[in-house]
Design a protein around this motif. Structure first.
Motif, PDB file in Angstrom:
ATOM      1  N   LEU A 182      49.147  37.613  40.419  1.00 36.33           N
ATOM      2  CA  LEU A 182      47.736  37.434  39.583  1.00 36.33           C
ATOM      3  C   LEU A 182      47.888  37.291  38.083  1.00 36.33           C
ATOM      4  CD1 LEU A 182      45.140  39.301  41.755  1.00 36.33           C
ATOM      5  CD2 LEU A 182      44.901  37.085  41.210  1.00 36.33           C
ATOM      6  N   LYS A 183      48.697  38.245  37.789  1.00 36.60           N
ATOM      7  CA  LYS A 183      48.806  38.255  36.290  1.00 36.60           C
ATOM      8  C   LYS A 183      49.654  37.167  35.806  1.00 36.60           C
ATOM      9  CE  LYS A 183      51.864  40.988  34.336  1.00 36.60           C
ATOM     10  NZ  LYS A 183      52.861  40.743  33.436  1.00 36.60           N
ATOM     11  N   PHE A 239      45.142  35.076  36.497  1.00 34.09           N
ATOM     12  CA  PHE A 239      44.121  35.741  37.517  1.00 34.09           C
ATOM     13  C   PHE A 239      43.424  34.667  37.976  1.00 34.09           C
ATOM     14  CE2 PHE A 239      45.138  39.081  34.755  1.00 34.09           C
ATOM     15  CZ  PHE A 239      45.094  40.498  35.497  1.00 34.09           C
ATOM     16  N   ILE A 245      43.109  32.655  41.348  1.00 29.92           N
ATOM     17  CA  ILE A 245      42.934  33.218  42.507  1.00 29.92           C
ATOM     18  C   ILE A 245      43.732  32.053  43.441  1.00 29.92           C
ATOM     19  CG2 ILE A 245      41.978  33.811  44.844  1.00 29.92           C
ATOM     20  CD1 ILE A 245      39.983  35.648  43.215  1.00 29.92           C
ATOM     21  N   HIS A 280      49.087  41.675  42.371  1.00 31.86           N
ATOM     22  CA  HIS A 280      48.574  42.116  41.143  1.00 31.86           C
ATOM     23  C   HIS A 280      49.443  41.330  39.818  1.00 31.86           C
ATOM     24  CE1 HIS A 280      46.269  43.451  37.484  1.00 31.86           C
ATOM     25  NE2 HIS A 280      47.522  44.082  37.079  1.00 31.86           N
ATOM     26  N   SER A 282      49.688  34.315  36.920  1.00 23.17           N
ATOM     27  CA  SER A 282      48.940  33.014  37.186  1.00 23.17           C
ATOM     28  C   SER A 282      47.595  33.027  36.597  1.00 23.17           C
ATOM     29  CB  SER A 282      48.609  32.688  38.652  1.00 23.17           C
ATOM     30  OG  SER A 282      47.746  33.791  39.319  1.00 23.17           O
ATOM     31  N   ALA A 326      47.419  31.986  42.577  1.00 23.51           N
ATOM     32  CA  ALA A 326      48.140  33.190  43.023  1.00 23.51           C
ATOM     33  C   ALA A 326      48.338  33.307  44.287  1.00 23.51           C
ATOM     34  CB  ALA A 326      47.276  34.487  42.634  1.00 23.51           C
ATOM     35  N   LEU A 341      41.711  41.112  47.856  1.00 24.35           N
ATOM     36  CA  LEU A 341      41.229  41.608  46.705  1.00 24.35           C
ATOM     37  C   LEU A 341      39.877  42.326  46.731  1.00 24.35           C
ATOM     38  CD1 LEU A 341      42.242  38.613  44.400  1.00 24.35           C
ATOM     39  CD2 LEU A 341      43.184  40.976  44.566  1.00 24.35           C
ATOM     40  N   ARG A 384      43.787  31.083  50.272  1.00 20.77           N
ATOM     41  CA  ARG A 384      43.051  31.670  49.171  1.00 20.77           C
ATOM     42  C   ARG A 384      42.195  32.620  49.592  1.00 20.77           C
ATOM     43  NH1 ARG A 384      38.258  30.909  47.334  1.00 20.77           N
ATOM     44  NH2 ARG A 384      37.633  29.259  48.862  1.00 20.77           N
TER      45      ARG A 384
END
Length: 177
Positions: free
Chosen positions: A146-147, A151, A153, A143, A149, A156, A171, A164
């Motif tokens: 992700l934050k 969000f 995917i 998480h 980057s 991240a 997720l 990916r």
């Protein structure tokens, strides 16, 4: 109405925002609404609410920027971050930026009002009986990446060193929100 009963709700989900608004108005609050950092700045230019409820994820934006702006506007404002993307990293950042409390969704009006009342820390809070699990630590790390980057995917997954599709499957297994 006095500012001590003014509440700003920062939420991009119109249905949830409308529900919270009605619930708080029944409790005697004057409710102001915003759905982005820009609308928060517009609202606080003409108002000085005593309370704020801020969603952590506002579309592509982070609610943490709203927390920082609200705290800079009025350090005495009681700010509760409400999120379906709860993690230790975002909780720590929210508190550092000026939030009073941090709640995971689903939370109702009673939970939020109780969080406003618990603005101070409690040194008697018991320690967790067991350490955080590896799965929880992995989820929080995912998480956080992700934050960082925004969000994205693909980005991240690159930063995490995984494919990916593998990240997308992880997720999908742990739905949030």
């Amino acid at each position: 109405m006095s500012a001590d009963r003014q509440l700003l709700i920062v939420e991009d989900d119109e249905g949830f925002s409308r529900t919270l608004r009605r619930s708080f108005e029944r409790r005697g609050y004057e409710v102001l609404l915003a759905d982005s950092l820009e609308s928060v700045n517009a609202v606080i230019a003409g108002h000085r609410p005593g309370f704020a409820v801020v969603d952590l994820k506002l579309g592509p934006q982070s609610g943490l920027a709203c927390v920082a702006a609200l705290h800079a506007h009025d350090p005495a404002m009681l700010i509760v971050v409400l999120t379906g993307f709860a993690s230790i990293a975002t909780a720590v950042e929210a508190i550092k930026l000026g939030a009073t409390n941090y709640l995971a969704k689903p939370s109702n009006t009673d939970d939020i009002e109780a969080a406003f009342a618990r603005s101070g820390g409690d040194p008697a809070t018991p320690l967790a009986p067991r350490p955080t699990s590896i799965k929880t630590l992995e989820w929080e790390h995912i998480h956080e990446v992700l934050k960082d980057s925004d969000f994205n995917i693909s980005e991240a997954a690159r930063r995490l060193g995984m494919h990916r599709r593998t990240l997308a499957r992880k997720l999908a297994k742990r739905q949030v929100g």
